[in-house]
Scaffold this motif. Structure first.
Motif, PDB file in Angstrom:
ATOM      1  N   ASP B 237       0.854  -1.182   0.000  1.00 48.15           N
ATOM      2  CA  ASP B 237       0.000   0.000   0.000  1.00 48.15           C
ATOM      3  C   ASP B 237       0.896   1.240   0.000  1.00 48.15           C
ATOM      4  O   ASP B 237       1.402   1.667   1.036  1.00 48.15           O
ATOM      5  CB  ASP B 237      -0.890  -0.045   1.260  1.00 48.15           C
ATOM      6  N   ASN B 239       0.314   4.398  -0.550  1.00 48.07           N
ATOM      7  CA  ASN B 239      -0.159   5.602   0.142  1.00 48.07           C
ATOM      8  C   ASN B 239       0.158   5.541   1.624  1.00 48.07           C
ATOM      9  O   ASN B 239       0.548   6.530   2.233  1.00 48.07           O
ATOM     10  CB  ASN B 239      -1.671   5.762  -0.057  1.00 48.07           C
ATOM     11  N   TYR B 240      -0.005   4.339   2.180  1.00 48.76           N
ATOM     12  CA  TYR B 240       0.303   4.188   3.603  1.00 48.76           C
ATOM     13  C   TYR B 240       1.782   4.452   3.846  1.00 48.76           C
ATOM     14  O   TYR B 240       2.160   5.156   4.779  1.00 48.76           O
ATOM     15  CB  TYR B 240      -0.088   2.777   4.064  1.00 48.76           C
ATOM     16  N   GLN B 320       4.213  -1.098   6.000  1.00 47.32           N
ATOM     17  CA  GLN B 320       3.008  -1.716   5.458  1.00 47.32           C
ATOM     18  C   GLN B 320       2.220  -2.412   6.568  1.00 47.32           C
ATOM     19  O   GLN B 320       1.672  -3.483   6.371  1.00 47.32           O
ATOM     20  CB  GLN B 320       3.294  -2.638   4.284  1.00 47.32           C
TER      21      GLN B 320
END
Lengths: 180, 672
Positions: B237, B239-240, B320
């Motif tokens: 992910d 964006n995370y 993550q």
């Protein structure tokens, strides 16, 4: 006999650290070159940790002219120093080099599976010290594991004495060695 | 029978707490301490051999002095005589040069007990002097990890048992951190995979589910490739990750420069399938452990490799929402007051401060000192003539030294070239406090035995020698010699430390070791990647070309049954099958064939610094361009190792593994 205590040695878990061997010396303060337990590296790179195997048919017991050996009800083979003359017949008879000559007392000594500790409900010093639980003591009359083996690479002939030891095999692993 | 609580002071990951059984003043056996939450009642072979170590016939019993130096013509002297000779020399040098700069020490980690900093305190108490700075062992890796990820700091090595992937990069716990194997096997029993990346097929590698033999110095590339695969995978992910870091975009740009699998394979010498398998393990693991060993940072390129692997660890952890952990070493010790180490330096009218010289090149740097030159050297907790590098410089340095004093327990290589040797106490004969750099337990070390013959602790020696200095020249030392070991321990257990470890005073430690409380992690602190210059790194990997003169890389790991040169005298350890009197050189089957060598052949391992005699052992798993020799022994391999100072000015560890050597069959002398 009501039991047959014996060592169960898991080759897969042994890292060859020799802790068992030196813990035995610390506990029993064996002198000079006397090593009741020995760790050796085999040709395939695996390790064996061996001591007296407290055999079902101990040759030491059979050949001793002084009847210095006894086998306890739990299967531990003991040697009684007061009866030992140091003649060394047992040392020749044992396939595992378990009985060893003590250069100070001129008598034979060997692993007695830390019988005093076992009687107090403690583990043998080698077993207690093993960091990976590769070495344990079990009642071999009841111990059952499908992959258990009576012998392994580097272990002497078992037919004569029927040693009380079970080996658990090494598992397969993936190894990538350098290409060039 | 009395039972005391001790703690092993060796420079080792495990810092085991132990019990000593003492009968009529004699140590009859040692046992593990089941109150210790990390070692859980186990010791290693060396630990169990302490009963032989303490009363071994070779142990030094009295102060001794030899004349001339290196003659072996030792005679016993009293402590009083020793102190007088030493104090007079220090004072005479002070009068000759106007300060104590001509006096210095060399000390490292032979005993990591906090009270062993008494030697440093002794020198600080007499004012500016000459001293080593830096850390031989860990600095290169430490510097590379300086952007310490707060999220990683709390990891306890016990937690490894709960991981579902453990990747060990260049560490060999089966030899150097035996208790850790228990946690690794626990994880494995619960279904975890264990991977080992190491140029040498070690005892730990033999127990791994996946072993990758890698070309030395290319670990980071393998790590970057795995990091890139993670970033590209559908599980990641992005964006995370961007929320957690300040510079993820920059990091991603770096990863674009990571070459393809076939190129990585070519540079690391690992098959493509191995590289992909490692990446897949990391991608699918919910909780991975990445353990960076000390061995890999003992090279000029070590820092870059550590940086790359730590970036991979971040990618597998909090970036993550996974429970990935990173292990290297921690600095709990630095939270202690360290009153002895930081003992205030006595002010001097002319000399501003002590001369601190890089410990990695101590002898070389000491030779360059003038005005005044170094004339008196105190050596404690250290055996440089076996374990340091550049021993040729050491040989030159001792020519100019007017007095060399070594404090040790046995007649080491360094003791052999000293003028005076003072017998040191074992940890059973002194009180101390032991803080680990691996787990988070502290242990007290009680005094369980009276001194062995005339042996003394470093603290006791400092107390008595500073008294002697003040007797000969009032006010020479500011050391408070009236304070006992217990006083110094109580000073270390400051209110902050008591709070941190949940103790009221030292007596709490007598009932068992204590675990440091988890510190609160600052919430939402953004993490910055250490940005590695990948192009430069790839260049560095490529320039590691084979040298025609010295085609083998010399790797010198720890032996199983010694730590550096410690324990070399013990028959319980050295008398076992795999040890021999000779230095053993492990070489590959190819190297044996190319050099027409057979097992047991006598060879010389040589380079521009000299040679060391050895016996050949053919290691079928060794890469063809590596020669493997264990440390210490009769002619230590370090005689041909010289640390190359890096062109960057940052601090480093000693880069022992940058050494290149060649081998040749030893010619039989015609003179017999």
């Amino acid at each position: 006999m009501v039991k047959q205590l014996g060592f169960v040695f898991d080759i897969d878990l042994c890292i060859g650290c020799k802790t068992c061997e030196v813990a035995c010396r610390n506990e029993n303060q064996t002198v000079g070159t006397v090593r009741w337990r020995k760790v050796t590296r085999q040709v395939d790179g695996s390790f064996l940790s061996l001591s007296c195997n407290h055999c079902s048919s101990p040759e030491c017991f059979r050949v001793c002219p002084e009847n210095a050996f006894t086998k306890r009800m739990d299967g531990i083979v003991e040697i009684h120093a007061e009866r030992c003359s140091g003649c060394g017949l047992c040392m020749e008879a044992c396939p595992y080099q378990a009985p060893q000559f003590d250069p100070i007392t001129h008598k034979v000594t060997k692993c007695q599976m830390c019988n005093d500790r076992i009687d107090q409900g403690l583990q043998a010093a080698c077993v207690e010290a093993c960091p990976t639980e590769a070495l344990t003591v079990k009642d071999l009359y009841t111990f059952c594991q499908v992959n258990g083996m009576g012998t392994t690479l580097g272990f002497p002939d078992t037919r004569l004495t029927n040693p009380s030891i079970v080996f658990l095999p090494e598992k397969e692993r993936k190894r990538y060695f350098q290409m060039r | 029978m009395k039972i005391f609580r001790n703690a092993c002071p060796r420079n080792c990951y495990a810092s085991c707490s132990m019990l000593s059984y003492v009968n009529n003043g004699k140590l009859v056996k040692v046992a593990g301490d089941d109150q210790h939450g990390y070692t859980k009642g186990n010791l290693c072979a060396k630990g169990y051999a302490f009963t032989q170590y303490v009363t071994h016939p070779n142990r030094l019993k009295y102060p001794i002095m030899q004349s001339p130096r290196s003659s072996g013509n030792w005679k016993r002297i009293s402590w009083e005589q020793a102190y007088t000779i030493i104090a007079d020399k220090i004072i005479e040098l002070n009068e000759r040069y106007g300060s104590n700069l001509a006096s210095g020490y060399n000390k490292f980690s032979g005993n990591i007990g906090l009270l062993h900093y008494a030697a440093e305190a002794m020198f600080n108490s007499i004012g500016p002097h000459t001293k080593p700075k830096g850390n031989l062992c860990l600095t290169t890796g430490d510097e590379a990890l300086k952007e310490r990820f707060k999220q990683f700091e709390q990891s306890s090595p016990e937690d490894m048992a709960a991981a579902d992937l453990i990747v060990i990069w260049g560490a060999n716990p089966a030899v150097t951190n035996v208790p850790q194997m228990k946690y690794i096997f626990q994880a494995r029993r619960a279904g975890a995979k264990v991977a080992v990346i190491d140029p040498v097929f070690t005892e730990t590698a033999a127990k791994a589910d996946l072993y990758i033999q890698i070309k030395p110095g290319t670990d980071g590339l393998l790590a970057l490739y795995a990091a890139k695969r993670i970033a590209d995978s559908s599980f990641f992910d992005e964006n995370y990750a961007q929320d957690c870091t300040n510079n993820f975009i920059q990091f991603k740009r770096i990863m674009e420069k990571v070459p393809s699998a076939d190129k990585v394979s070519e540079l690391t010498n690992a098959p493509i399938s191995a590289i992909e398998e490692l990446a897949e393990l990391y991608i699918h693991a919910a909780s991975s452990v990445t353990w960076i060993g000390f061995g890999m940072q003992r090279t000029n390129i070590g820092g870059e490799n550590v940086q790359a692997i730590s970036a991979l660890a971040a990618m597998t952890g909090f970036l993550q929402k996974k429970k990935g952990k990173l292990f290297y070493a921690h600095d709990d010790l630095e939270q202690f007051p360290l009153h002895l180490l930081k003992f205030p330096e006595q002010k001097h009218s002319k000399a501003q401060a002590s001369r601190a010289i890089d410990i990695n090149s101590f002898a070389k740097n000491a030779l360059e000192l003038s005005d005044p030159p170094l004339k008196f050297l105190w050596i404690a907790s250290r055996n440089p003539f076996s374990q340091d590098n550049n021993l040729q410089s050491w040989m030159k340095l001792i020519q100019q030294l007017e007095l060399i004093v070594t404090v040790d327990l046995y007649m080491t290589k360094t003791a052999e070239i000293s003028d005076i040797v003072l017998p040191a106490a074992t940890h059973f004969e002194e009180m101390d406090l032991i803080v680990s750099y691996w787990h988070h337990w502290i242990s007290i070390n009680e005094q369980s035995l009276a001194g062995y013959f005339e042996s003394k602790s470093d603290l006791q020696i400092t107390r008595e020698l500073t008294n002697k200095l003040n007797e000969r020249s009032p006010g020479f030392s500011t050391f408070p010699s009236e304070l006992e070991a217990l006083d110094w321990i109580q000073k270390e257990l400051s209110p902050e430390i008591q709070e941190l470890y949940g103790i009221q005073d030292y007596t709490d430690l007598l009932s068992g070791p204590h675990l440091k409380k988890p510190e609160k992690i600052p919430a939402k602190e953004k993490f910055s990647f250490n940005i590695l210059d990948v192009s430069g790194y790839l260049e560095n990997i490529k320039v590691q070309k084979d040298s025609l003169l010295f085609p083998y890389q010399l790797i010198t790991p720890q032996s199983l049954l010694t730590i550096h040169s410690q324990y070399e005298h013990l028959s319980w350890l050295i008398g076992t099958d795999e040890n021999s009197e000779d230095t053993i050189a492990e070489i590959s089957a190819i190297a044996a064939e190319e050099n027409k060598l057979m097992p047991e052949d006598s060879i010389e391992i040589f380079n521009e610094n000299g040679w060391v005699d050895a016996k050949v052992k053919v290691n079928p798993y060794l890469a063809k361009n590596i020669v493997l020799v264990k440390q210490a022994g009769k002619k230590p391999i370090n005689w041909i190792i010289v640390h190359q100072e890096s062109d960057q000015c940052q601090e480093t560890s000693t880069h022992f593994y940058d050494s290149k050597v060649n081998i040749r069959k030893k010619k039989v002398s015609r003179n017999g």
